[in-house]
Design an enzyme around this catalytic site. Sequence first.
Site, mmCIF file in Angstrom:
data_model
loop_
_atom_site.group_PDB
_atom_site.id
_atom_site.type_symbol
_atom_site.label_atom_id
_atom_site.label_comp_id
_atom_site.label_asym_id
_atom_site.label_seq_id
_atom_site.Cartn_x
_atom_site.Cartn_y
_atom_site.Cartn_z
ATOM 1 N N ASN A 9 0.856 -1.188 0.000
ATOM 2 C CA ASN A 9 0.000 0.000 0.000
ATOM 3 C C ASN A 9 0.898 1.247 0.000
ATOM 4 O O ASN A 9 1.698 1.446 0.929
ATOM 5 C CB ASN A 9 -0.902 -0.034 1.239
ATOM 6 C CG ASN A 9 -1.820 1.162 1.295
ATOM 7 O OD1 ASN A 9 -1.394 2.280 1.063
ATOM 8 N ND2 ASN A 9 -3.079 0.935 1.614
ATOM 9 N N HIS A 12 1.017 6.248 1.783
ATOM 10 C CA HIS A 12 1.794 7.202 2.583
ATOM 11 C C HIS A 12 3.000 7.774 1.855
ATOM 12 O O HIS A 12 3.653 8.687 2.358
ATOM 13 C CB HIS A 12 2.146 6.589 3.937
ATOM 14 C CG HIS A 12 0.883 6.367 4.731
ATOM 15 N ND1 HIS A 12 -0.001 7.381 4.988
ATOM 16 C CD2 HIS A 12 0.318 5.236 5.226
ATOM 17 C CE1 HIS A 12 -1.051 6.899 5.645
ATOM 18 N NE2 HIS A 12 -0.875 5.602 5.793
ATOM 19 N N HIS A 48 -5.512 3.638 -1.641
ATOM 20 C CA HIS A 48 -6.854 3.959 -1.145
ATOM 21 C C HIS A 48 -7.204 5.362 -1.611
ATOM 22 O O HIS A 48 -6.546 6.328 -1.217
ATOM 23 C CB HIS A 48 -6.820 3.871 0.392
ATOM 24 C CG HIS A 48 -8.142 4.052 1.060
ATOM 25 N ND1 HIS A 48 -8.322 3.842 2.407
ATOM 26 C CD2 HIS A 48 -9.361 4.430 0.589
ATOM 27 C CE1 HIS A 48 -9.581 4.071 2.738
ATOM 28 N NE2 HIS A 48 -10.230 4.436 1.649
ATOM 29 N N ARG A 50 -9.393 7.969 -0.865
ATOM 30 C CA ARG A 50 -10.357 8.341 0.182
ATOM 31 C C ARG A 50 -11.271 9.443 -0.314
ATOM 32 O O ARG A 50 -10.895 10.231 -1.183
ATOM 33 C CB ARG A 50 -9.619 8.800 1.445
ATOM 34 C CG ARG A 50 -8.844 7.688 2.135
ATOM 35 C CD ARG A 50 -8.324 8.163 3.481
ATOM 36 N NE ARG A 50 -9.396 8.253 4.440
ATOM 37 C CZ ARG A 50 -9.610 7.383 5.432
ATOM 38 N NH1 ARG A 50 -8.804 6.357 5.598
ATOM 39 N NH2 ARG A 50 -10.612 7.542 6.255
ATOM 40 N N ARG A 54 -7.137 12.696 1.032
ATOM 41 C CA ARG A 54 -6.075 13.207 1.910
ATOM 42 C C ARG A 54 -4.682 12.754 1.484
ATOM 43 O O ARG A 54 -3.703 13.409 1.784
ATOM 44 C CB ARG A 54 -6.339 12.820 3.360
ATOM 45 C CG ARG A 54 -6.190 11.349 3.637
ATOM 46 C CD ARG A 54 -6.340 11.060 5.097
ATOM 47 N NE ARG A 54 -7.695 11.260 5.561
ATOM 48 C CZ ARG A 54 -8.179 10.687 6.666
ATOM 49 N NH1 ARG A 54 -7.382 9.942 7.407
ATOM 50 N NH2 ARG A 54 -9.422 10.854 7.040
ATOM 51 N N GLU A 78 -8.465 0.383 -2.896
ATOM 52 C CA GLU A 78 -9.311 0.420 -1.687
ATOM 53 C C GLU A 78 -10.227 1.626 -1.783
ATOM 54 O O GLU A 78 -9.764 2.728 -2.128
ATOM 55 C CB GLU A 78 -8.444 0.567 -0.435
ATOM 56 C CG GLU A 78 -7.596 -0.639 -0.135
ATOM 57 C CD GLU A 78 -6.659 -0.404 1.043
ATOM 58 O OE1 GLU A 78 -5.875 -1.308 1.340
ATOM 59 O OE2 GLU A 78 -6.693 0.698 1.639
ATOM 60 N N THR A 109 -8.163 3.400 8.520
ATOM 61 C CA THR A 109 -9.391 2.600 8.508
ATOM 62 C C THR A 109 -9.483 1.830 9.824
ATOM 63 O O THR A 109 -8.821 0.818 10.012
ATOM 64 C CB THR A 109 -9.375 1.634 7.299
ATOM 65 O OG1 THR A 109 -8.925 2.373 6.161
ATOM 66 C CG2 THR A 109 -10.759 1.082 7.030
ATOM 67 N N GLU A 159 -10.964 -9.380 3.279
ATOM 68 C CA GLU A 159 -9.679 -9.030 3.875
ATOM 69 C C GLU A 159 -9.940 -8.865 5.362
ATOM 70 O O GLU A 159 -10.778 -8.052 5.771
ATOM 71 C CB GLU A 159 -9.115 -7.742 3.265
ATOM 72 C CG GLU A 159 -7.781 -7.371 3.909
ATOM 73 C CD GLU A 159 -6.945 -6.391 3.090
ATOM 74 O OE1 GLU A 159 -7.038 -6.421 1.845
ATOM 75 O OE2 GLU A 159 -6.202 -5.622 3.703
ATOM 76 N N HIS A 198 -3.448 -4.566 7.907
ATOM 77 C CA HIS A 198 -3.561 -3.415 8.799
ATOM 78 C C HIS A 198 -2.668 -3.582 10.026
ATOM 79 O O HIS A 198 -2.857 -4.511 10.799
ATOM 80 C CB HIS A 198 -5.004 -3.142 9.265
ATOM 81 C CG HIS A 198 -5.209 -1.687 9.568
ATOM 82 N ND1 HIS A 198 -4.775 -1.110 10.728
ATOM 83 C CD2 HIS A 198 -5.735 -0.683 8.827
ATOM 84 C CE1 HIS A 198 -5.046 0.181 10.699
ATOM 85 N NE2 HIS A 198 -5.624 0.473 9.551
HETATM 86 N N1 PXP Z 1 -5.740 -3.199 4.109
HETATM 87 C C1 PXP Z 1 -6.701 -2.255 4.143
HETATM 88 C C2 PXP Z 1 -8.062 -2.610 3.643
HETATM 89 C C3 PXP Z 1 -6.428 -0.955 4.615
HETATM 90 O O1 PXP Z 1 -7.413 -0.032 4.659
HETATM 91 C C4 PXP Z 1 -5.117 -0.644 5.026
HETATM 92 C C5 PXP Z 1 -4.788 0.744 5.489
HETATM 93 O O2 PXP Z 1 -4.983 1.643 4.464
HETATM 94 C C6 PXP Z 1 -4.136 -1.659 4.939
HETATM 95 C C7 PXP Z 1 -4.478 -2.920 4.496
HETATM 96 C C8 PXP Z 1 -2.707 -1.399 5.293
HETATM 97 O O3 PXP Z 1 -2.577 -1.056 6.633
HETATM 98 P P1 PXP Z 1 -1.174 -0.518 7.144
HETATM 99 O O4 PXP Z 1 -0.926 0.779 6.441
HETATM 100 O O5 PXP Z 1 -1.399 -0.347 8.613
HETATM 101 O O6 PXP Z 1 -0.154 -1.545 6.809
#
Ligand code: PXP
Length: 248
Positions: A9, A12, A48, A50, A54, A78, A109, A159, A198
Amino acid sequence: MPQLRLGINIDHVATIRNARKRHPLAHPDLTRAAEAAIAGGADSITFHLREDRRHVMDEDVRRLMGYLKQRAIPVNLEMAATAEMESIALKSKPHAVCLVPEKRREVTTEGGLDILRGGRKLATTVNRLAASGIRVSLFINPDLQQVAAAYASGAAAIELHTGAYCEAKGAAQKRELKRLQRAAEEAHALGLEVHAGHGLNYANTPAIAAIPEIVELNIGHFLIGEAVFIGLEHAVRRMRTIMGKART
Ligand code: PXP
């Protein structure tokens, strides 16, 4: 055991970029981050979009989709199950969509979807996305009722939200792990593909990677943070090694 895929992901990377300039070509470049993740062994790229934009912006989605499709790299988008997001997904046709709950004021999330409540409306979104060839997963807490509702909605995958497991310590963490194991078993028995994500990091991933029913992990924040110290390619490669060891 089936192979365990890794989705990275890159939200960030956009967070860091936006701290200086909200422009798709500004530094650090999201496509470069995606390349580094793939070079380190990622199987897919997740982001994602959003509702408040953001981090990732609409222009990022267009640019990333073009770039990654050309290189045959699967994208997992996402998004919240809204009409606006559905129309973006149907236009950009990612390999996969993960439907997530979204609250404006949350930092991330915070929990899974309540499919028991969202029922019919959610199932309609799932069906429209699936009909256009998109693999749809539902982000849920490890709760057996939610697993059953996810199955009833027609989604191909779930998930499992690993946040509570990652935050817990000691006996409480063991309990959370058990909940994830039970939910994964149940979902797999129903024929759902099982993913998880997550809050995962090098220390808490092995126990999750060892759950045989789980076939995909999506990891963001920790690895993007780790990339500050060792680079994204190395951070992803190290995670892949850890996942591989846990699986054997
Ligand atoms: N899976 C989903 C569905 C998420 O919303 C997120 C956070 O955006 C993640 C995985 C990844 O989480 P993390 O950034 O804490 O690794």
